[in-house]
Write a protein that holds these residues in place. Structure first.
Motif, PDB file in Angstrom:
ATOM      1  N   GLY A  52      24.815  82.539 141.930  1.00 52.55           N
ATOM      2  CA  GLY A  52      23.476  82.917 141.491  1.00 52.55           C
ATOM      3  C   GLY A  52      22.512  83.254 142.605  1.00 52.55           C
ATOM      4  N   LEU A  53      22.851  82.962 143.850  1.00 52.31           N
ATOM      5  CA  LEU A  53      21.917  83.163 144.953  1.00 52.31           C
ATOM      6  C   LEU A  53      21.574  84.637 145.192  1.00 52.31           C
ATOM      7  N   PRO A  54      22.526  85.583 145.120  1.00 57.77           N
ATOM      8  CA  PRO A  54      22.128  86.983 145.329  1.00 57.77           C
ATOM      9  C   PRO A  54      21.063  87.458 144.336  1.00 57.77           C
ATOM     10  N   PHE A  55      21.228  87.127 143.065  1.00 51.51           N
ATOM     11  CA  PHE A  55      20.283  87.566 142.045  1.00 51.51           C
ATOM     12  C   PHE A  55      18.886  86.998 142.298  1.00 51.51           C
ATOM     13  N   HIS A  56      18.825  85.759 142.758  1.00 48.73           N
ATOM     14  CA  HIS A  56      17.539  85.076 142.916  1.00 48.73           C
ATOM     15  C   HIS A  56      16.967  85.173 144.329  1.00 48.73           C
ATOM     16  N   LEU A  57      17.621  85.903 145.237  1.00 50.20           N
ATOM     17  CA  LEU A  57      17.259  85.815 146.649  1.00 50.20           C
ATOM     18  C   LEU A  57      15.826  86.282 146.924  1.00 50.20           C
ATOM     19  N   GLU A  58      15.379  87.341 146.290  1.00 46.84           N
ATOM     20  CA  GLU A  58      14.012  87.808 146.536  1.00 46.84           C
ATOM     21  C   GLU A  58      12.995  86.740 146.136  1.00 46.84           C
ATOM     22  N   GLU A  95      17.062  85.056 155.598  1.00 47.10           N
ATOM     23  CA  GLU A  95      17.718  85.402 156.868  1.00 47.10           C
ATOM     24  C   GLU A  95      18.810  84.392 157.201  1.00 47.10           C
ATOM     25  N   THR A  96      18.539  83.127 156.958  1.00 47.64           N
ATOM     26  CA  THR A  96      19.543  82.091 157.214  1.00 47.64           C
ATOM     27  C   THR A  96      20.753  82.283 156.313  1.00 47.64           C
ATOM     28  N   LEU A  97      20.527  82.501 155.032  1.00 47.79           N
ATOM     29  CA  LEU A  97      21.636  82.699 154.099  1.00 47.79           C
ATOM     30  C   LEU A  97      22.469  83.912 154.493  1.00 47.79           C
ATOM     31  N   ARG A  98      21.804  84.985 154.880  1.00 47.15           N
ATOM     32  CA  ARG A  98      22.544  86.204 155.242  1.00 47.15           C
ATOM     33  C   ARG A  98      23.326  86.036 156.535  1.00 47.15           C
ATOM     34  N   ARG A  99      22.954  85.062 157.366  1.00 50.37           N
ATOM     35  CA  ARG A  99      23.691  84.791 158.596  1.00 50.37           C
ATOM     36  C   ARG A  99      24.851  83.835 158.358  1.00 50.37           C
ATOM     37  N   ASP A 133      30.632  95.112 137.493  1.00 50.99           N
ATOM     38  CA  ASP A 133      29.872  95.836 138.513  1.00 50.99           C
ATOM     39  C   ASP A 133      28.577  95.144 138.915  1.00 50.99           C
ATOM     40  N   ALA A 134      27.781  94.710 137.942  1.00 51.08           N
ATOM     41  CA  ALA A 134      26.433  94.225 138.264  1.00 51.08           C
ATOM     42  C   ALA A 134      26.440  93.062 139.265  1.00 51.08           C
ATOM     43  N   PRO A 135      27.258  91.999 139.063  1.00 48.42           N
ATOM     44  CA  PRO A 135      27.252  90.911 140.048  1.00 48.42           C
ATOM     45  C   PRO A 135      27.744  91.363 141.419  1.00 48.42           C
ATOM     46  N   LEU A 136      28.773  92.210 141.457  1.00 51.17           N
ATOM     47  CA  LEU A 136      29.294  92.676 142.743  1.00 51.17           C
ATOM     48  C   LEU A 136      28.258  93.503 143.478  1.00 51.17           C
ATOM     49  N   LEU A 137      27.644  94.444 142.797  1.00 48.86           N
ATOM     50  CA  LEU A 137      26.672  95.318 143.456  1.00 48.86           C
ATOM     51  C   LEU A 137      25.445  94.530 143.906  1.00 48.86           C
ATOM     52  N   CYS A 138      25.052  93.516 143.142  1.00 50.82           N
ATOM     53  CA  CYS A 138      23.950  92.655 143.555  1.00 50.82           C
ATOM     54  C   CYS A 138      24.312  91.885 144.828  1.00 50.82           C
ATOM     55  N   ALA A 139      25.516  91.315 144.868  1.00 48.75           N
ATOM     56  CA  ALA A 139      25.959  90.576 146.057  1.00 48.75           C
ATOM     57  C   ALA A 139      26.015  91.482 147.277  1.00 48.75           C
ATOM     58  N   LEU A 140      26.529  92.679 147.107  1.00 44.91           N
ATOM     59  CA  LEU A 140      26.621  93.623 148.228  1.00 44.91           C
ATOM     60  C   LEU A 140      25.233  94.049 148.698  1.00 44.91           C
ATOM     61  N   ALA A 141      24.332  94.274 147.747  1.00 47.76           N
ATOM     62  CA  ALA A 141      22.986  94.713 148.114  1.00 47.76           C
ATOM     63  C   ALA A 141      22.231  93.638 148.886  1.00 47.76           C
ATOM     64  N   GLU A 142      22.411  92.376 148.496  1.00 46.29           N
ATOM     65  CA  GLU A 142      21.639  91.304 149.114  1.00 46.29           C
ATOM     66  C   GLU A 142      22.286  90.724 150.363  1.00 46.29           C
ATOM     67  N   PHE A 143      23.625  90.718 150.432  1.00 46.52           N
ATOM     68  CA  PHE A 143      24.300  90.070 151.557  1.00 46.52           C
ATOM     69  C   PHE A 143      25.088  91.024 152.445  1.00 46.52           C
ATOM     70  N   GLY A 144      25.384  92.227 151.958  1.00 46.98           N
ATOM     71  CA  GLY A 144      26.154  93.169 152.755  1.00 46.98           C
ATOM     72  C   GLY A 144      27.643  92.962 152.602  1.00 46.98           C
TER      73      GLY A 144
END
Length: 325
Positions: A219-225, A244-248, A260-271
């Motif tokens: 759930g963290l990618p969806f809620h990251l903002e 920034e800490t989570l992405r590191r 698609d939606a969960p994968l694309l969200c994870a990719l958008a937020e974490f790379g």
């Protein structure tokens, strides 16, 4: 394309019986598949096109036992996984199971598993009797993981009894069991656990510590903002913001998610560098997972990173026999 799945569970039936473990409704239905470390598992992998599984014991049943039996049964689980890896080193690797009620023994077991058995890291199942990974008593375990340069896979586990009672009582038994675990509760619990570690400054002290979570980031990618906007301003004295800490420090796996939606969200937020493939065997469907991996709306280069490249880099796995993707 090489495919490496990194959240693939086992729990041998003889250990379950000897340790007096009650698998409960969900795991009990999959006891035979958890027990199978041989031809049946390899057949499922072959049919799905999975080249390697990183094994992990479904060890929350023994993680929080009293120290002596927890040390005994976690060591037995690790030795069993090691034997499987030695028998099929091109098909299996492993994460260590740790006796979290004895942190000093857990440090020793992590060191043994990585240095002697050549395991790739450890899997820890949630909190242990209310002790989360930000607690000072378990910091030596995190210190050792950082020293060894191996990740900890933080897997969901049942919430403390007080939480279970408050949120899931008064419901039909089967529905409550699912809602409190794989139907929602596990994922909220695990995401909160990671955020506790950030807020407590674990990653400020251990900037190289790698944590992996499954289920497309719990759930963290969806809620990251929202987390960044609300939580970061009140977390004082850190060099990096929460996001920034989570992405590191955080890596995500696809376990149990094939849309698609969960994968694309994870990719958008974490790379793409922070997303790895997994199935969650035997609770996930290997064939369905690899079929989605091959059809997901990503570039071929990103697909290869998710399928195997990130696992090779993060876990220190060797390339395949051709030395390439």
């Amino acid at each position: 394309m090489r495919v490496i799945a990194i959240e693939e569970h086992m729990l041998p039936r003889d250990i379950v019986q000897a340790a007096g473990i009650d698998l409960g409704l969900r795991a009990g239905e999959r006891a035979a598949a958890l027990d199978d470390l041989g031809e049946g598992r390899l057949r499922i992998m072959d049919e799905a096109g999975i080249d390697m599984q990183v094994l992990s014991a479904l060890s929350y049943f023994v993680q929080d036992l009293a120290p002596a039996p927890s040390v005994r049964w976690n060591r037995e689980l690790n030795d069993r996984m090691s034997a499987t890896v030695q028998q099929h080193p091109d098909r299996f690797q492993a994460f260590a199971a740790l006796p979290m009620t004895d942190p000093a023994a857990a440090v020793d077991e992590l060191t043994r598993c990585v240095e002697d058995l050549r395991f790739l890291g450890a899997m820890i199942h949630g909190q242990t009797h209310g002790v989360f990974l930000d607690h000072p008593s378990v910091r030596p375990i995190l210190d050792e993981a950082a020293r060894l340069d191996v990740p900890i896979y933080l897997h969901p586990a049942p919430a403390p009894p007080v939480v279970q009672e408050a949120y899931f009582s008064g419901l039909p038994e089967a529905a409550a069991a699912c809602l409190s675990t794989s139907g929602w509760g596990w994922h909220a619990e695990c995401g909160m656990h990671v955020l506790r570690m950030v807020v407590a400054g674990v990653f400020e002290e251990l900037p190289d510590l790698k944590i992996i979570v499954g289920h497309m980031g719990e759930g963290l990618p969806f809620h990251l903002e929202r987390i960044e906007n609300m939580l970061s301003p009140v977390v004082a004295g850190h060099a990096l913001t929460v996001a920034e800490t989570l992405r590191r420090n955080l890596y995500l796996t696809t376990s149990g998610y094939n849309s698609d939606a969960p994968l694309l969200c994870a990719l958008a937020e974490f790379g793409v560098d922070h997303v790895l493939f997994s199935v969650d065997h035997p609770f996930g469907d290997s064939a369905k997972s690899t079929a989605y991996l091959r059809s997901a709306p990503v570039s071929d280069g990103d697909r290869a990173q998710i399928a195997h490249g990130n696992a090779e880099r993060v876990l220190g796995l060797p390339l395949n026999s051709q030395g390439a993707a």
